[in-house]
Scaffold this motif. Structure first.
Motif, PDB file in Angstrom:
ATOM      1  N   ASP A  99      36.894  38.979  55.782  1.00 50.72           N
ATOM      2  CA  ASP A  99      35.448  38.903  55.590  1.00 50.72           C
ATOM      3  C   ASP A  99      35.100  38.793  54.115  1.00 50.72           C
ATOM      4  O   ASP A  99      35.979  38.758  53.244  1.00 50.72           O
ATOM      5  CB  ASP A  99      34.740  40.079  56.270  1.00 50.72           C
ATOM      6  CG  ASP A  99      35.072  41.438  55.662  1.00 50.72           C
ATOM      7  OD1 ASP A  99      35.426  41.515  54.462  1.00 50.72           O
ATOM      8  OD2 ASP A  99      34.944  42.440  56.378  1.00 50.72           O
ATOM      9  N   THR A 100      33.816  38.747  53.821  1.00 49.35           N
ATOM     10  CA  THR A 100      33.376  38.592  52.436  1.00 49.35           C
ATOM     11  C   THR A 100      33.707  39.823  51.597  1.00 49.35           C
ATOM     12  O   THR A 100      33.827  39.715  50.382  1.00 49.35           O
ATOM     13  CB  THR A 100      31.870  38.291  52.364  1.00 49.35           C
ATOM     14  OG1 THR A 100      31.147  39.340  53.008  1.00 49.35           O
ATOM     15  CG2 THR A 100      31.552  36.947  53.008  1.00 49.35           C
ATOM     16  N   GLY A 101      33.878  40.963  52.228  1.00 48.56           N
ATOM     17  CA  GLY A 101      34.301  42.163  51.496  1.00 48.56           C
ATOM     18  C   GLY A 101      35.704  41.995  50.937  1.00 48.56           C
ATOM     19  O   GLY A 101      35.986  42.397  49.807  1.00 48.56           O
ATOM     20  N   HIS A 102      36.588  41.385  51.721  1.00 44.10           N
ATOM     21  CA  HIS A 102      37.950  41.116  51.230  1.00 44.10           C
ATOM     22  C   HIS A 102      37.907  40.137  50.061  1.00 44.10           C
ATOM     23  O   HIS A 102      38.624  40.297  49.078  1.00 44.10           O
ATOM     24  CB  HIS A 102      38.817  40.541  52.352  1.00 44.10           C
ATOM     25  CG  HIS A 102      39.012  41.468  53.507  1.00 44.10           C
ATOM     26  ND1 HIS A 102      38.463  41.229  54.739  1.00 44.10           N
ATOM     27  CD2 HIS A 102      39.681  42.638  53.618  1.00 44.10           C
ATOM     28  CE1 HIS A 102      38.797  42.201  55.571  1.00 44.10           C
ATOM     29  NE2 HIS A 102      39.532  43.077  54.905  1.00 44.10           N
ATOM     30  N   LEU A 103      37.061  39.114  50.180  1.00 46.60           N
ATOM     31  CA  LEU A 103      36.923  38.149  49.083  1.00 46.60           C
ATOM     32  C   LEU A 103      36.351  38.812  47.831  1.00 46.60           C
ATOM     33  O   LEU A 103      36.817  38.566  46.716  1.00 46.60           O
ATOM     34  CB  LEU A 103      36.024  36.985  49.495  1.00 46.60           C
ATOM     35  CG  LEU A 103      36.642  35.913  50.375  1.00 46.60           C
ATOM     36  CD1 LEU A 103      35.584  34.927  50.852  1.00 46.60           C
ATOM     37  CD2 LEU A 103      37.751  35.184  49.635  1.00 46.60           C
ATOM     38  N   LEU A 104      35.331  39.651  48.019  1.00 41.53           N
ATOM     39  CA  LEU A 104      34.727  40.352  46.884  1.00 41.53           C
ATOM     40  C   LEU A 104      35.772  41.192  46.164  1.00 41.53           C
ATOM     41  O   LEU A 104      35.891  41.135  44.946  1.00 41.53           O
ATOM     42  CB  LEU A 104      33.567  41.234  47.366  1.00 41.53           C
ATOM     43  CG  LEU A 104      32.887  42.078  46.289  1.00 41.53           C
ATOM     44  CD1 LEU A 104      32.151  41.189  45.290  1.00 41.53           C
ATOM     45  CD2 LEU A 104      31.925  43.072  46.933  1.00 41.53           C
ATOM     46  N   HIS A 105      36.537  41.968  46.916  1.00 39.69           N
ATOM     47  CA  HIS A 105      37.560  42.817  46.324  1.00 39.69           C
ATOM     48  C   HIS A 105      38.562  41.967  45.537  1.00 39.69           C
ATOM     49  O   HIS A 105      38.909  42.286  44.389  1.00 39.69           O
ATOM     50  CB  HIS A 105      38.270  43.605  47.428  1.00 39.69           C
ATOM     51  CG  HIS A 105      39.078  44.748  46.927  1.00 39.69           C
ATOM     52  ND1 HIS A 105      39.471  45.774  47.740  1.00 39.69           N
ATOM     53  CD2 HIS A 105      39.583  45.057  45.715  1.00 39.69           C
ATOM     54  CE1 HIS A 105      40.179  46.654  47.059  1.00 39.69           C
ATOM     55  NE2 HIS A 105      40.259  46.236  45.818  1.00 39.69           N
ATOM     56  N   SER A 106      38.996  40.879  46.116  1.00 37.67           N
ATOM     57  CA  SER A 106      39.998  40.029  45.461  1.00 37.67           C
ATOM     58  C   SER A 106      39.477  39.371  44.192  1.00 37.67           C
ATOM     59  O   SER A 106      40.176  39.328  43.189  1.00 37.67           O
ATOM     60  CB  SER A 106      40.499  38.963  46.437  1.00 37.67           C
ATOM     61  OG  SER A 106      41.176  39.589  47.498  1.00 37.67           O
ATOM     62  N   VAL A 107      38.248  38.864  44.227  1.00 31.42           N
ATOM     63  CA  VAL A 107      37.721  38.191  43.036  1.00 31.42           C
ATOM     64  C   VAL A 107      37.457  39.199  41.917  1.00 31.42           C
ATOM     65  O   VAL A 107      37.728  38.917  40.748  1.00 31.42           O
ATOM     66  CB  VAL A 107      36.475  37.332  43.346  1.00 31.42           C
ATOM     67  CG1 VAL A 107      35.231  38.161  43.588  1.00 31.42           C
ATOM     68  CG2 VAL A 107      36.235  36.337  42.216  1.00 31.42           C
ATOM     69  N   LEU A 108      36.964  40.370  42.247  1.00 32.15           N
ATOM     70  CA  LEU A 108      36.693  41.373  41.211  1.00 32.15           C
ATOM     71  C   LEU A 108      37.982  41.912  40.602  1.00 32.15           C
ATOM     72  O   LEU A 108      38.039  42.204  39.408  1.00 32.15           O
ATOM     73  CB  LEU A 108      35.860  42.524  41.778  1.00 32.15           C
ATOM     74  CG  LEU A 108      34.455  42.156  42.240  1.00 32.15           C
ATOM     75  CD1 LEU A 108      33.742  43.393  42.786  1.00 32.15           C
ATOM     76  CD2 LEU A 108      33.650  41.493  41.141  1.00 32.15           C
ATOM     77  N   GLU A 109      39.009  42.021  41.425  1.00 35.85           N
ATOM     78  CA  GLU A 109      40.297  42.522  40.953  1.00 35.85           C
ATOM     79  C   GLU A 109      41.007  41.501  40.058  1.00 35.85           C
ATOM     80  O   GLU A 109      41.717  41.876  39.128  1.00 35.85           O
ATOM     81  CB  GLU A 109      41.155  42.844  42.178  1.00 35.85           C
ATOM     82  CG  GLU A 109      42.431  43.566  41.897  1.00 35.85           C
ATOM     83  CD  GLU A 109      43.121  43.941  43.189  1.00 35.85           C
ATOM     84  OE1 GLU A 109      43.160  45.148  43.476  1.00 35.85           O
ATOM     85  OE2 GLU A 109      43.607  43.048  43.903  1.00 35.85           O
ATOM     86  N   SER A 110      40.789  40.207  40.318  1.00 30.41           N
ATOM     87  CA  SER A 110      41.527  39.178  39.587  1.00 30.41           C
ATOM     88  C   SER A 110      40.767  38.577  38.406  1.00 30.41           C
ATOM     89  O   SER A 110      41.379  37.916  37.568  1.00 30.41           O
ATOM     90  CB  SER A 110      41.920  38.051  40.542  1.00 30.41           C
ATOM     91  OG  SER A 110      40.776  37.365  40.992  1.00 30.41           O
ATOM     92  N   ASP A 111      39.453  38.797  38.337  1.00 24.10           N
ATOM     93  CA  ASP A 111      38.656  38.121  37.318  1.00 24.10           C
ATOM     94  C   ASP A 111      37.760  39.120  36.580  1.00 24.10           C
ATOM     95  O   ASP A 111      36.721  39.523  37.096  1.00 24.10           O
ATOM     96  CB  ASP A 111      37.803  37.036  37.979  1.00 24.10           C
ATOM     97  CG  ASP A 111      37.069  36.163  36.985  1.00 24.10           C
ATOM     98  OD1 ASP A 111      36.844  36.592  35.829  1.00 24.10           O
ATOM     99  OD2 ASP A 111      36.683  35.049  37.369  1.00 24.10           O
ATOM    100  N   PRO A 112      38.146  39.503  35.355  1.00 21.12           N
ATOM    101  CA  PRO A 112      37.346  40.470  34.593  1.00 21.12           C
ATOM    102  C   PRO A 112      35.918  39.982  34.331  1.00 21.12           C
ATOM    103  O   PRO A 112      34.985  40.778  34.266  1.00 21.12           O
ATOM    104  CB  PRO A 112      38.105  40.636  33.275  1.00 21.12           C
ATOM    105  CG  PRO A 112      39.457  40.086  33.509  1.00 21.12           C
ATOM    106  CD  PRO A 112      39.355  39.114  34.650  1.00 21.12           C
TER     107      PRO A 112
END
Length: 175
Positions: free
Chosen positions: A38-51
């Motif tokens: 879901d979009t929560g998984h995407l949010l977590h991944s983008v925030l973790e990988s992109d300062p």
């Protein structure tokens, strides 16, 4: 917004950065035993990988710590019962069952399926003009859908998704 499941035209290829974020989101969902990315998984991944995306989502250090802590709790099963409801209702064919950028990304049916909102966000970012940063574009796409899980997570962490969108538009962008 529901993605157009009847779309038959070929979607533009996904960049390596977008494939990386999407792959991390899918791994996160699979590790958690979720049937749907879901979009929560995407949010977590983008925030973790992109300062830069994290700074746009949560410009204050305490906001960033709260948001990331909230996402970690969610990923290990604490906090709200996120599995009680699916993000894509009514059920539609998974993005990986149809042509397009997301379908080509992960063709395996054994992996978690993409929610409608997550597939739509990925396709909007894949269709973005060349040169716009992937992290900020994906964050803006996630924050733009008020009913999606990512926007719900942002609000739960005390962050206004509309302000996140505005910050994504003004953050200095390095391609």
């Amino acid at each position: 917004m529901q993605p157009d499941v009847s779309r038959t035209t070929s979607a533009p290829p996904m960049s390596a950065a977008l494939r990386s974020v999407a792959a991390a989101a899918r791994r996160r969902a699979a590790r958690a035993g979720d049937a749907e990315v879901d979009t929560g998984h995407l949010l977590h991944s983008v925030l973790e990988s992109d300062p830069e995306a994290l700074a746009a989502a949560a410009p204050q250090q305490r906001q960033a710590a709260r948001l990331m802590g909230y996402l970690v709790q969610r990923s290990i099963g604490f906090g709200r019962d996120w599995r009680a409801t699916a993000e894509s209702r009514p059920p539609v064919r998974a993005a990986n069952d149809r042509p397009g950028a997301v379908g080509r990304l992960f063709p395996s049916a054994a992996r978690p399926r993409w929610s409608c909102a997550a597939a739509a966000a990925l396709e909007r970012v894949a269709d973005r003009p060349v040169g716009l940063p992937v992290g900020l574009s994906l964050l803006a796409a996630l924050a733009a859908e008020p009913g999606c899980r990512a926007a719900q997570i942002l609000r739960s962490a005390g962050i206004d998704p509309a302000q996140v969108q505005a910050r994504c538009a003004v953050v200095p962008q390095s391609a």
